[in-house]
Design a protein around this motif. Structure first.
Motif, PDB file in Angstrom:
ATOM      1  N   GLY A  75       0.810  -1.206   0.000  1.00 42.53           N
ATOM      2  CA  GLY A  75       0.000   0.000   0.000  1.00 42.53           C
ATOM      3  C   GLY A  75       0.845   1.259   0.000  1.00 42.53           C
ATOM      4  N   ARG A  76       2.144   1.130  -0.189  1.00 42.47           N
ATOM      5  CA  ARG A  76       3.081   2.251  -0.096  1.00 42.47           C
ATOM      6  C   ARG A  76       3.692   2.573  -1.453  1.00 42.47           C
ATOM      7  NH1 ARG A  76       5.746   2.294   5.001  1.00 42.47           N
ATOM      8  NH2 ARG A  76       6.886   4.096   4.191  1.00 42.47           N
ATOM      9  N   VAL A  77       4.029   3.828  -1.630  1.00 46.80           N
ATOM     10  CA  VAL A  77       4.769   4.246  -2.821  1.00 46.80           C
ATOM     11  C   VAL A  77       6.195   3.733  -2.681  1.00 46.80           C
ATOM     12  CG1 VAL A  77       5.705   6.244  -4.048  1.00 46.80           C
ATOM     13  CG2 VAL A  77       3.367   6.300  -3.181  1.00 46.80           C
ATOM     14  N   VAL A  78       6.750   3.234  -3.778  1.00 45.84           N
ATOM     15  CA  VAL A  78       8.156   2.840  -3.793  1.00 45.84           C
ATOM     16  C   VAL A  78       8.861   3.699  -4.837  1.00 45.84           C
ATOM     17  CG1 VAL A  78       7.940   0.957  -5.482  1.00 45.84           C
ATOM     18  CG2 VAL A  78       9.760   0.884  -3.792  1.00 45.84           C
ATOM     19  N   ARG A  79      10.080   4.073  -4.534  1.00 43.84           N
ATOM     20  CA  ARG A  79      10.874   4.879  -5.455  1.00 43.84           C
ATOM     21  C   ARG A  79      12.066   4.050  -5.908  1.00 43.84           C
ATOM     22  NH1 ARG A  79      13.374  10.826  -3.982  1.00 43.84           N
ATOM     23  NH2 ARG A  79      14.218  11.289  -6.044  1.00 43.84           N
ATOM     24  N   LEU A  80      12.159   3.812  -7.217  1.00 41.49           N
ATOM     25  CA  LEU A  80      13.289   3.095  -7.802  1.00 41.49           C
ATOM     26  C   LEU A  80      14.373   4.105  -8.161  1.00 41.49           C
ATOM     27  CD1 LEU A  80      11.418   0.823 -10.376  1.00 41.49           C
ATOM     28  CD2 LEU A  80      12.003   0.295  -8.002  1.00 41.49           C
ATOM     29  N   PHE A  81      15.620   3.706  -7.997  1.00 39.05           N
ATOM     30  CA  PHE A  81      16.759   4.562  -8.327  1.00 39.05           C
ATOM     31  C   PHE A  81      17.664   3.867  -9.336  1.00 39.05           C
ATOM     32  CE2 PHE A  81      15.331   5.965  -4.211  1.00 39.05           C
ATOM     33  CZ  PHE A  81      15.451   7.343  -4.269  1.00 39.05           C
ATOM     34  N   ALA A  82      18.273   4.666 -10.201  1.00 42.67           N
ATOM     35  CA  ALA A  82      19.152   4.132 -11.243  1.00 42.67           C
ATOM     36  C   ALA A  82      20.542   3.778 -10.713  1.00 42.67           C
ATOM     37  CB  ALA A  82      19.270   5.130 -12.394  1.00 42.67           C
ATOM     38  N   ASP A  83      20.869   4.213  -9.505  1.00 42.20           N
ATOM     39  CA  ASP A  83      22.184   3.928  -8.916  1.00 42.20           C
ATOM     40  C   ASP A  83      22.019   3.286  -7.540  1.00 42.20           C
ATOM     41  OD1 ASP A  83      23.479   5.143 -11.117  1.00 42.20           O
ATOM     42  OD2 ASP A  83      23.266   7.116 -10.179  1.00 42.20           O
ATOM     43  N   ASP A  84      23.088   2.663  -7.050  1.00 38.99           N
ATOM     44  CA  ASP A  84      23.098   2.112  -5.695  1.00 38.99           C
ATOM     45  C   ASP A  84      22.906   3.230  -4.680  1.00 38.99           C
ATOM     46  OD1 ASP A  84      23.489  -0.545  -6.448  1.00 38.99           O
ATOM     47  OD2 ASP A  84      25.667  -0.357  -6.421  1.00 38.99           O
ATOM     48  N   ASN A  85      22.572   2.844  -3.451  1.00 36.06           N
ATOM     49  CA  ASN A  85      22.425   3.772  -2.323  1.00 36.06           C
ATOM     50  C   ASN A  85      21.357   4.832  -2.561  1.00 36.06           C
ATOM     51  OD1 ASN A  85      24.542   2.487  -0.838  1.00 36.06           O
ATOM     52  ND2 ASN A  85      25.971   3.504  -2.231  1.00 36.06           N
ATOM     53  N   CYS A  86      20.319   4.469  -3.327  1.00 37.44           N
ATOM     54  CA  CYS A  86      19.180   5.362  -3.603  1.00 37.44           C
ATOM     55  C   CYS A  86      19.647   6.710  -4.136  1.00 37.44           C
ATOM     56  CB  CYS A  86      18.305   5.503  -2.356  1.00 37.44           C
ATOM     57  SG  CYS A  86      17.493   3.937  -1.937  1.00 37.44           S
ATOM     58  N   GLN A  87      20.476   6.647  -5.146  1.00 44.34           N
ATOM     59  CA  GLN A  87      21.015   7.830  -5.806  1.00 44.34           C
ATOM     60  C   GLN A  87      20.643   7.798  -7.286  1.00 44.34           C
ATOM     61  OE1 GLN A  87      22.924  10.306  -4.123  1.00 44.34           O
ATOM     62  NE2 GLN A  87      22.149   9.141  -2.377  1.00 44.34           N
ATOM     63  N   GLY A  88      20.779   8.941  -7.927  1.00 42.58           N
ATOM     64  CA  GLY A  88      20.574   9.033  -9.371  1.00 42.58           C
ATOM     65  C   GLY A  88      19.116   9.224  -9.757  1.00 42.58           C
ATOM     66  N   ARG A  89      18.895   9.080 -11.034  1.00 39.29           N
ATOM     67  CA  ARG A  89      17.566   9.223 -11.611  1.00 39.29           C
ATOM     68  C   ARG A  89      16.605   8.261 -10.928  1.00 39.29           C
ATOM     69  NH1 ARG A  89      14.917   7.721 -16.615  1.00 39.29           N
ATOM     70  NH2 ARG A  89      16.281   5.936 -16.861  1.00 39.29           N
ATOM     71  N   SER A  90      15.329   8.672 -10.805  1.00 37.44           N
ATOM     72  CA  SER A  90      14.405   7.807 -10.075  1.00 37.44           C
ATOM     73  C   SER A  90      13.029   7.740 -10.751  1.00 37.44           C
ATOM     74  CB  SER A  90      14.253   8.293  -8.631  1.00 37.44           C
ATOM     75  OG  SER A  90      13.656   9.564  -8.580  1.00 37.44           O
ATOM     76  N   LEU A  91      12.273   6.757 -10.316  1.00 39.73           N
ATOM     77  CA  LEU A  91      10.915   6.530 -10.792  1.00 39.73           C
ATOM     78  C   LEU A  91      10.052   6.168  -9.595  1.00 39.73           C
ATOM     79  CD1 LEU A  91       8.891   5.969 -13.201  1.00 39.73           C
ATOM     80  CD2 LEU A  91       9.640   3.584 -13.036  1.00 39.73           C
ATOM     81  N   TYR A  92       8.949   6.892  -9.410  1.00 34.54           N
ATOM     82  CA  TYR A  92       7.997   6.580  -8.349  1.00 34.54           C
ATOM     83  C   TYR A  92       6.977   5.579  -8.866  1.00 34.54           C
ATOM     84  CZ  TYR A  92       9.637  10.560  -5.614  1.00 34.54           C
ATOM     85  OH  TYR A  92      10.400  11.435  -4.881  1.00 34.54           O
TER      86      TYR A  92
END
Length: 117
Positions: A75-92
């Protein structure tokens, strides 16, 4: 014959509206975030995660930069990141949302980490 036609129309309608096919839901992703190697929930299931706080790297040689489809059945939004450690370009990705082909979001084979918001 009529039942077959109705079944085909139901499947096509589900595909057009973004509803996940039943086979994808049967792999143990109920209430979890799941990510697959290939489009339409095929190939290796690299991520099968419950909601957790903090950043999570997608592990290993096989997994990061390999994700092509996902189910966010939390039930939660997840944010994907293009780099390790939740860095870089992202997608919600909204909770209870499906992406059968991340190429449509220009994020195919990009995800290396994720975080629940």
């Amino acid at each position: 014959m009529l039942r077959s036609a109705v079944a085909v129309l139901a499947v096509v309608g589900a595909m057009l509206t973004g509803v996940a096919p039943a086979s994808a839901a049967q792999v143990g992703c109920d209430g979890k975030l799941c990510m697959w190697e290939d489009e339409w929930y095929q190939g290796s299931l690299y991520v099968q995660a419950s909601v957790e706080a903090g950043c999570r790297d997608i592990n290993g040689w096989n997994g990061d930069n390999e994700i092509s489809s996902l189910h966010n059945q939390t039930g939660r939004v997840v944010r994907l990141f293009a780099d390790d450690n939740c860095q870089g370009r992202s997608l919600y990705v909204c909770g209870r949302w499906y992406h059968p082909d991340l190429d449509e979001q220009d994020f195919d084979n990009e995800a290396e980490s994720y975080r629940f918001e």
